[in-house]
Motif scaffolding. Structure first.
Motif, mmCIF file in Angstrom:
data_model
loop_
_atom_site.group_PDB
_atom_site.id
_atom_site.type_symbol
_atom_site.label_atom_id
_atom_site.label_comp_id
_atom_site.label_asym_id
_atom_site.label_seq_id
_atom_site.Cartn_x
_atom_site.Cartn_y
_atom_site.Cartn_z
ATOM 1 N N VAL A 81 -6.176 -2.358 -13.357
ATOM 2 C CA VAL A 81 -6.334 -1.983 -14.760
ATOM 3 C C VAL A 81 -5.073 -1.246 -15.203
ATOM 4 C CG1 VAL A 81 -7.744 -0.751 -16.444
ATOM 5 C CG2 VAL A 81 -8.825 -1.785 -14.435
ATOM 6 N N TYR A 82 -4.576 -1.590 -16.389
ATOM 7 C CA TYR A 82 -3.298 -1.060 -16.864
ATOM 8 C C TYR A 82 -3.467 -0.242 -18.148
ATOM 9 C CZ TYR A 82 -1.399 -4.084 -13.306
ATOM 10 O OH TYR A 82 -1.125 -4.662 -12.092
ATOM 11 N N SER A 88 0.812 -1.217 0.000
ATOM 12 C CA SER A 88 0.000 0.000 0.000
ATOM 13 C C SER A 88 0.847 1.269 0.000
ATOM 14 C CB SER A 88 -0.934 0.009 1.221
ATOM 15 O OG SER A 88 -0.184 -0.034 2.435
ATOM 16 N N GLY A 89 2.113 1.128 -0.346
ATOM 17 C CA GLY A 89 3.020 2.266 -0.268
ATOM 18 C C GLY A 89 3.254 2.985 -1.572
ATOM 19 N N GLY A 90 2.492 2.676 -2.620
ATOM 20 C CA GLY A 90 2.671 3.352 -3.905
ATOM 21 C C GLY A 90 3.540 2.574 -4.863
ATOM 22 N N GLN A 91 3.036 2.382 -6.078
ATOM 23 C CA GLN A 91 3.765 1.724 -7.148
ATOM 24 C C GLN A 91 3.348 2.345 -8.473
ATOM 25 O OE1 GLN A 91 2.809 -2.469 -6.902
ATOM 26 N NE2 GLN A 91 4.588 -2.926 -5.656
ATOM 27 N N PHE A 92 3.964 1.853 -9.544
ATOM 28 C CA PHE A 92 3.577 2.247 -10.889
ATOM 29 C C PHE A 92 3.221 0.993 -11.687
ATOM 30 C CE2 PHE A 92 6.128 5.662 -9.227
ATOM 31 C CZ PHE A 92 5.410 6.796 -9.604
ATOM 32 N N GLU A 93 2.624 1.188 -12.838
ATOM 33 C CA GLU A 93 2.136 0.045 -13.612
ATOM 34 C C GLU A 93 3.229 -0.977 -13.905
ATOM 35 O OE1 GLU A 93 -0.142 0.940 -17.054
ATOM 36 O OE2 GLU A 93 -1.571 2.220 -16.015
ATOM 37 N N TRP A 94 4.443 -0.510 -14.182
ATOM 38 C CA TRP A 94 5.527 -1.441 -14.540
ATOM 39 C C TRP A 94 5.976 -2.276 -13.341
ATOM 40 C CZ3 TRP A 94 6.043 3.875 -15.833
ATOM 41 C CH2 TRP A 94 6.579 4.668 -14.809
ATOM 42 N N ASP A 95 5.678 -1.814 -12.126
ATOM 43 C CA ASP A 95 6.052 -2.583 -10.942
ATOM 44 C C ASP A 95 5.228 -3.852 -10.792
ATOM 45 O OD1 ASP A 95 8.049 -0.837 -9.752
ATOM 46 O OD2 ASP A 95 6.416 0.553 -9.349
ATOM 47 N N SER A 96 3.986 -3.837 -11.292
ATOM 48 C CA SER A 96 3.100 -4.970 -10.994
ATOM 49 C C SER A 96 2.490 -5.677 -12.192
ATOM 50 C CB SER A 96 1.961 -4.503 -10.081
ATOM 51 O OG SER A 96 1.081 -3.612 -10.759
#
Length: 262
Positions: free
Chosen positions: A229-230, A198-206
């Motif tokens: 959704v990407y 829950s600490g923040g990510q971007f689409e490429w991280d997941s």
């Protein structure tokens, strides 16, 4: 010399796995060259692997969109049904420290859905072949039996307070780990049962990890239970839950209760 690969003849899943594995080998060669200082290594590895992945995808799938952590974003991808989303080095610190918990992500979102993916773990050589490990959407494996005591992977440097609170509510053991891809793959490999972020990510991280996790039958969602959704205009994707199906509702209910009490 390695025989040429006709990348245009590969399936999307085969292409993702091949590129992730080769990028991993490139990253190991960059690190093992001894040319770069510890400070410069991460940037050198990121940029080198990114150039390989970007050029390879443009060669193999010229009509598809592309989003990479190391490339300037482009609005053209928003008009594409098929968009490759890549992270050349997920876990730069771990890569530089020669740990096992870093990854290469190569994924394909179709109409915003995480459909195809491969996650290379070049530092985790489970087969003993020296080639690292690649988990992929087209070659799944049975999940190991769940242990009696739950285990939750969290950031080794800054565990999110929400994840720690959920772990306490579940009486789960915390397993510190580096990259997002390594954490997600740990659930498939039986090294953990839950990955809550829950600490923040971007689409490429997941994106690629979620595609692989879903292919292996795991639950994947936002921490409020909504779908991931990407290929969105805003690529920030703040939270994520990947876990065994039998734990999903319990974790989601705990998150809801913790948020309500906050």
């Amino acid at each position: 010399m390695t025989a040429p690969v006709d990348v245009k003849s590969l399936s999307d899943a085969e292409l993702a796995a091949h590129l992730a594995e080769v990028a991993g080998r490139i990253l190991l060669a960059v690190r093992d060259s001894g040319v770069f200082s510890a400070k410069a290594l991460g940037k050198a590895g990121d940029q080198t692997a990114n150039q390989f992945l970007v050029h390879a995808l443009r060669e193999a799938r010229p009509d598809d969109g592309l989003l990479s952590e190391e490339e300037k974003d482009n609005a053209a991808r928003l008009d594409k049904s098929r968009v490759w989303i890549v992270d050349p080095v997920d876990g730069t610190r771990e890569y530089g420290e020669a740990r096992a918990d870093w990854a290469v992500h190569v994924g394909l979102a179709i109409d915003g859905q995480p459909v195809i993916g491969a996650v290379a773990l070049p530092g985790l050589d489970l087969s003993g072949s020296g080639a690292g490990t690649v988990l992929r959407t087209d070659r799944t494996q049975a999940l190991p039996p769940a242990p009696q005591k739950l285990r939750m992977v969290v950031s080794r440097t800054r565990p999110a307070s929400e994840a720690v609170a959920v772990a306490e509510g579940l009486d789960a053991e915390l397993v510190p780990m580096g990259s997002a891809g390594a954490k997600a793959m740990a659930v498939i490999l039986g090294q953990a049962d839950i990955y809550l972020h829950s600490g923040g990510q971007f689409e490429w991280d997941s994106m690629a990890p979620v595609a692989v996790a879903q292919a292996h039958g795991l639950h994947c969602s936002r921490i409020d239970g909504s779908p991931l959704v990407y290929n969105q205009r805003d690529v920030y994707l703040p939270d994520l839950l990947i876990c065994r199906q039998e734990h999903a509702q319990m974790v989601l209910s705990l998150v809801k209760a913790i948020d309500k009490a906050a």
